[in-house]
Design a protein around this motif. Structure first.
Motif, PDB file in Angstrom:
ATOM      1  N   GLU A  95       2.913  -6.361  12.081  1.00 40.29           N
ATOM      2  CA  GLU A  95       3.750  -5.235  12.492  1.00 40.29           C
ATOM      3  C   GLU A  95       4.115  -5.308  13.963  1.00 40.29           C
ATOM      4  OE1 GLU A  95       2.688  -1.948   9.113  1.00 40.29           O
ATOM      5  OE2 GLU A  95       1.532  -1.849  10.981  1.00 40.29           O
ATOM      6  N   ALA A  96       3.306  -6.015  14.771  1.00 38.35           N
ATOM      7  CA  ALA A  96       3.673  -6.242  16.163  1.00 38.35           C
ATOM      8  C   ALA A  96       4.833  -7.238  16.244  1.00 38.35           C
ATOM      9  CB  ALA A  96       2.472  -6.774  16.944  1.00 38.35           C
ATOM     10  N   PHE A  97       4.873  -8.181  15.304  1.00 35.40           N
ATOM     11  CA  PHE A  97       5.964  -9.156  15.236  1.00 35.40           C
ATOM     12  C   PHE A  97       7.257  -8.470  14.835  1.00 35.40           C
ATOM     13  CE2 PHE A  97       8.413 -12.293  12.760  1.00 35.40           C
ATOM     14  CZ  PHE A  97       8.557 -13.303  13.698  1.00 35.40           C
ATOM     15  N   ASP A  98       7.186  -7.627  13.805  1.00 33.69           N
ATOM     16  CA  ASP A  98       8.351  -6.865  13.358  1.00 33.69           C
ATOM     17  C   ASP A  98       7.862  -5.716  12.479  1.00 33.69           C
ATOM     18  OD1 ASP A  98      10.635  -5.785  12.254  1.00 33.69           O
ATOM     19  OD2 ASP A  98      11.571  -7.699  11.808  1.00 33.69           O
ATOM     20  N   PRO A  99       7.964  -4.483  12.970  1.00 30.42           N
ATOM     21  CA  PRO A  99       7.456  -3.332  12.202  1.00 30.42           C
ATOM     22  C   PRO A  99       8.226  -3.054  10.920  1.00 30.42           C
ATOM     23  CG  PRO A  99       8.672  -2.605  14.147  1.00 30.42           C
ATOM     24  CD  PRO A  99       8.519  -4.083  14.274  1.00 30.42           C
ATOM     25  N   ASP A 100       9.378  -3.696  10.751  1.00 35.70           N
ATOM     26  CA  ASP A 100      10.181  -3.442   9.562  1.00 35.70           C
ATOM     27  C   ASP A 100       9.899  -4.408   8.417  1.00 35.70           C
ATOM     28  OD1 ASP A 100      11.527  -1.261  10.682  1.00 35.70           O
ATOM     29  OD2 ASP A 100      12.961  -2.583  11.688  1.00 35.70           O
ATOM     30  N   MET A 101       8.990  -5.361   8.635  1.00 36.26           N
ATOM     31  CA  MET A 101       8.631  -6.259   7.539  1.00 36.26           C
ATOM     32  C   MET A 101       7.925  -5.482   6.432  1.00 36.26           C
ATOM     33  SD  MET A 101       7.305  -9.804   9.248  1.00 36.26           S
ATOM     34  CE  MET A 101       8.482 -11.063   9.755  1.00 36.26           C
ATOM     35  N   ILE A 102       8.062  -5.954   5.202  1.00 35.68           N
ATOM     36  CA  ILE A 102       7.395  -5.311   4.075  1.00 35.68           C
ATOM     37  C   ILE A 102       5.983  -5.884   3.976  1.00 35.68           C
ATOM     38  CG2 ILE A 102       7.383  -4.914   1.591  1.00 35.68           C
ATOM     39  CD1 ILE A 102      10.410  -5.279   1.617  1.00 35.68           C
ATOM     40  N   VAL A 103       4.986  -5.068   4.257  1.00 42.09           N
ATOM     41  CA  VAL A 103       3.589  -5.471   4.183  1.00 42.09           C
ATOM     42  C   VAL A 103       2.988  -4.898   2.899  1.00 42.09           C
ATOM     43  CG1 VAL A 103       1.314  -5.385   5.278  1.00 42.09           C
ATOM     44  CG2 VAL A 103       3.377  -5.540   6.685  1.00 42.09           C
ATOM     45  N   ILE A 104       2.338  -5.764   2.130  1.00 39.32           N
ATOM     46  CA  ILE A 104       1.700  -5.353   0.885  1.00 39.32           C
ATOM     47  C   ILE A 104       0.225  -5.708   0.987  1.00 39.32           C
ATOM     48  CG2 ILE A 104       1.745  -5.519  -1.638  1.00 39.32           C
ATOM     49  CD1 ILE A 104       4.538  -6.949  -1.237  1.00 39.32           C
ATOM     50  N   ALA A 105      -0.620  -4.706   1.095  1.00 38.98           N
ATOM     51  CA  ALA A 105      -2.067  -4.917   1.183  1.00 38.98           C
ATOM     52  C   ALA A 105      -2.667  -4.687  -0.201  1.00 38.98           C
ATOM     53  CB  ALA A 105      -2.686  -3.969   2.200  1.00 38.98           C
ATOM     54  N   CYS A 106      -3.399  -5.677  -0.695  1.00 34.25           N
ATOM     55  CA  CYS A 106      -3.866  -5.616  -2.082  1.00 34.25           C
ATOM     56  C   CYS A 106      -5.381  -5.527  -2.192  1.00 34.25           C
ATOM     57  CB  CYS A 106      -3.395  -6.851  -2.839  1.00 34.25           C
ATOM     58  SG  CYS A 106      -1.601  -7.028  -2.881  1.00 34.25           S
ATOM     59  N   THR A 107      -5.819  -4.685  -3.104  1.00 32.48           N
ATOM     60  CA  THR A 107      -7.215  -4.642  -3.528  1.00 32.48           C
ATOM     61  C   THR A 107      -7.247  -5.041  -4.997  1.00 32.48           C
ATOM     62  OG1 THR A 107      -7.195  -2.349  -4.324  1.00 32.48           O
ATOM     63  CG2 THR A 107      -7.572  -2.683  -1.958  1.00 32.48           C
ATOM     64  N   GLY A 108      -8.422  -5.025  -5.590  1.00 30.68           N
ATOM     65  CA  GLY A 108      -8.513  -5.332  -7.004  1.00 30.68           C
ATOM     66  C   GLY A 108      -7.913  -4.256  -7.891  1.00 30.68           C
ATOM     67  N   ASP A 109      -7.653  -3.094  -7.326  1.00 32.46           N
ATOM     68  CA  ASP A 109      -7.136  -1.968  -8.110  1.00 32.46           C
ATOM     69  C   ASP A 109      -5.643  -1.730  -7.959  1.00 32.46           C
ATOM     70  OD1 ASP A 109      -9.735  -1.277  -9.058  1.00 32.46           O
ATOM     71  OD2 ASP A 109     -10.142  -0.296  -7.143  1.00 32.46           O
ATOM     72  N   ALA A 110      -5.088  -2.044  -6.786  1.00 33.39           N
ATOM     73  CA  ALA A 110      -3.692  -1.696  -6.542  1.00 33.39           C
ATOM     74  C   ALA A 110      -3.135  -2.466  -5.349  1.00 33.39           C
ATOM     75  CB  ALA A 110      -3.555  -0.194  -6.294  1.00 33.39           C
ATOM     76  N   ALA A 111      -1.819  -2.374  -5.212  1.00 34.03           N
ATOM     77  CA  ALA A 111      -1.125  -2.871  -4.028  1.00 34.03           C
ATOM     78  C   ALA A 111      -0.707  -1.652  -3.210  1.00 34.03           C
ATOM     79  CB  ALA A 111       0.091  -3.693  -4.429  1.00 34.03           C
ATOM     80  N   TYR A 112      -0.856  -1.727  -1.904  1.00 33.35           N
ATOM     81  CA  TYR A 112      -0.562  -0.593  -1.025  1.00 33.35           C
ATOM     82  C   TYR A 112       0.578  -0.944  -0.078  1.00 33.35           C
ATOM     83  CZ  TYR A 112      -5.036   1.296  -2.642  1.00 33.35           C
ATOM     84  OH  TYR A 112      -6.058   1.768  -3.416  1.00 33.35           O
ATOM     85  N   VAL A 113       1.496  -0.010   0.090  1.00 29.63           N
ATOM     86  CA  VAL A 113       2.607  -0.165   1.028  1.00 29.63           C
ATOM     87  C   VAL A 113       2.695   1.111   1.862  1.00 29.63           C
ATOM     88  CG1 VAL A 113       3.899  -1.721  -0.483  1.00 29.63           C
ATOM     89  CG2 VAL A 113       4.281   0.756  -0.639  1.00 29.63           C
ATOM     90  N   ARG A 114       3.416   1.016   2.967  1.00 26.55           N
ATOM     91  CA  ARG A 114       3.575   2.208   3.808  1.00 26.55           C
ATOM     92  C   ARG A 114       4.466   3.239   3.117  1.00 26.55           C
ATOM     93  NH1 ARG A 114       1.243   2.570   8.472  1.00 26.55           N
ATOM     94  NH2 ARG A 114       0.650   0.715   9.687  1.00 26.55           N
ATOM     95  N   ASP A 115       4.168   4.503   3.371  1.00 29.12           N
ATOM     96  CA  ASP A 115       4.945   5.569   2.722  1.00 29.12           C
ATOM     97  C   ASP A 115       6.343   5.707   3.307  1.00 29.12           C
ATOM     98  OD1 ASP A 115       4.317   6.714   5.160  1.00 29.12           O
ATOM     99  OD2 ASP A 115       2.995   8.259   4.327  1.00 29.12           O
ATOM    100  N   THR A 116       6.636   4.945   4.372  1.00 25.87           N
ATOM    101  CA  THR A 116       7.973   4.945   4.964  1.00 25.87           C
ATOM    102  C   THR A 116       8.869   3.867   4.351  1.00 25.87           C
ATOM    103  OG1 THR A 116       7.113   3.510   6.722  1.00 25.87           O
ATOM    104  CG2 THR A 116       7.198   5.881   7.182  1.00 25.87           C
TER     105      THR A 116
END
Length: 270
Positions: A95-116
């Protein structure tokens, strides 16, 4: 005699619409079962999304979420986690490189994205992940991380990889599978290593394995099989690592090759 077929999905097994010929696969899969051959889908897609793709086909091994999770018939067999601190640090660098990139953080239960995240980008994520949850901060995630994935429409994944490696080198596995996609997993966790673990579980050797791929993150898949195939639309590094090059993903290269290999080892009729 081969006993295991391992294939990447997007750009390899699936056509450009993200689909496959179900009737043809049903015929090939039936022949595989008759000959005692196992099939594994090794992919960046969420395991649960792959289960939807192969609904109706039992016994398929799913090495999903960039090979950080192994599932079969709805049951989790094994997961390989990424340290929480490293996951959050990598997200900070992204996000320091580019805050508009789509980041997907994954656990064994779900994928998480920003609410924005914009709705069209959210729908893009849903193509590969069935369970997607919006959060205001990735620090809210309570489960164990398995990977962090980035989508960059501008195709700067190699540049981003170099930035993260400069800060966190040697602490995680990072691969830019194609210019728009980058995956971060635990050190030593990648497709080749996870398939090796599956081979050990099944008692299958490298010489008894067929593998198929197209992207930079499939180079390791070419190294764990005696009969490794890059589809003709694959990147040059994957083609160079493969033993053979077969038809493209839109020409059913995987199924065509498996059909031929099955005929070669089919019991002779008396």
């Amino acid at each position: 005699m081969f006993k295991l077929v391992v294939s990447d999905l997007d750009g390899t097994f699936l056509n450009n619409e993200g689909e496959f010929e179900r009737e043809r696969f049903a015929d090939v899969y039936a022949q595989m079962k008759l000959q005692g051959v196992q099939f594994a889908a090794c992919t960046g897609k969420q395991c649960e999304r792959v289960e939807e793709l192969f609904e109706g086909f039992e016994g398929i091994w799913i090495l999903g979420d960039s090979a950080t999770r192994i599932k079969r018939d709805g049951k989790v067999v094994q997961e390989f986690t990424l340290a929480r601190e490293l996951a959050l640090q990598s997200i900070e660098e992204i996000e320091a490189f580019d805050p508009d990139m789509i980041v997907i953080a994954c656990t064994g239960d779900a994928a998480y994205v920003r609410d924005t995240l914009a709705e069209d980008h959210y729908n893009l994520v849903k193509r590969s992940y069935r369970e997607v949850i919006r959060v205001s901060s990735f620090a809210e995630i309570t489960g164990s991380f398995v990977k962090v994935t980035v989508f960059d429409a501008e195709g700067r994944s190699a540049e981003l990889r170099r930035r993260i490696e400069a800060k966190l080198e040697g602490q995680m596995y990072i691969v830019d599978s194609e210019p728009r996609w980058l995956d971060i997993t635990a050190l030593g966790t990648h497709k080749g290593e996870t398939v090796t673990k599956l081979q050990q579980m099944l008692g299958v050797t490298r010489e008894e394995t067929l593998s198929f791929g197209d992207g930079e993150n499939d180079v390791e898949l070419m190294q764990i099989a005696e009969f490794s195939f890059a589809v003709s639309n694959a990147c040059e590094n994957t083609k160079a690592a493969a033993a053979f090059v077969t038809k493209s993903n839109i020409e059913d290269g995987v199924l065509l090759t498996v059909e031929k290999m099955l005929r070669l080892q089919a019991p002779a009729r008396v």
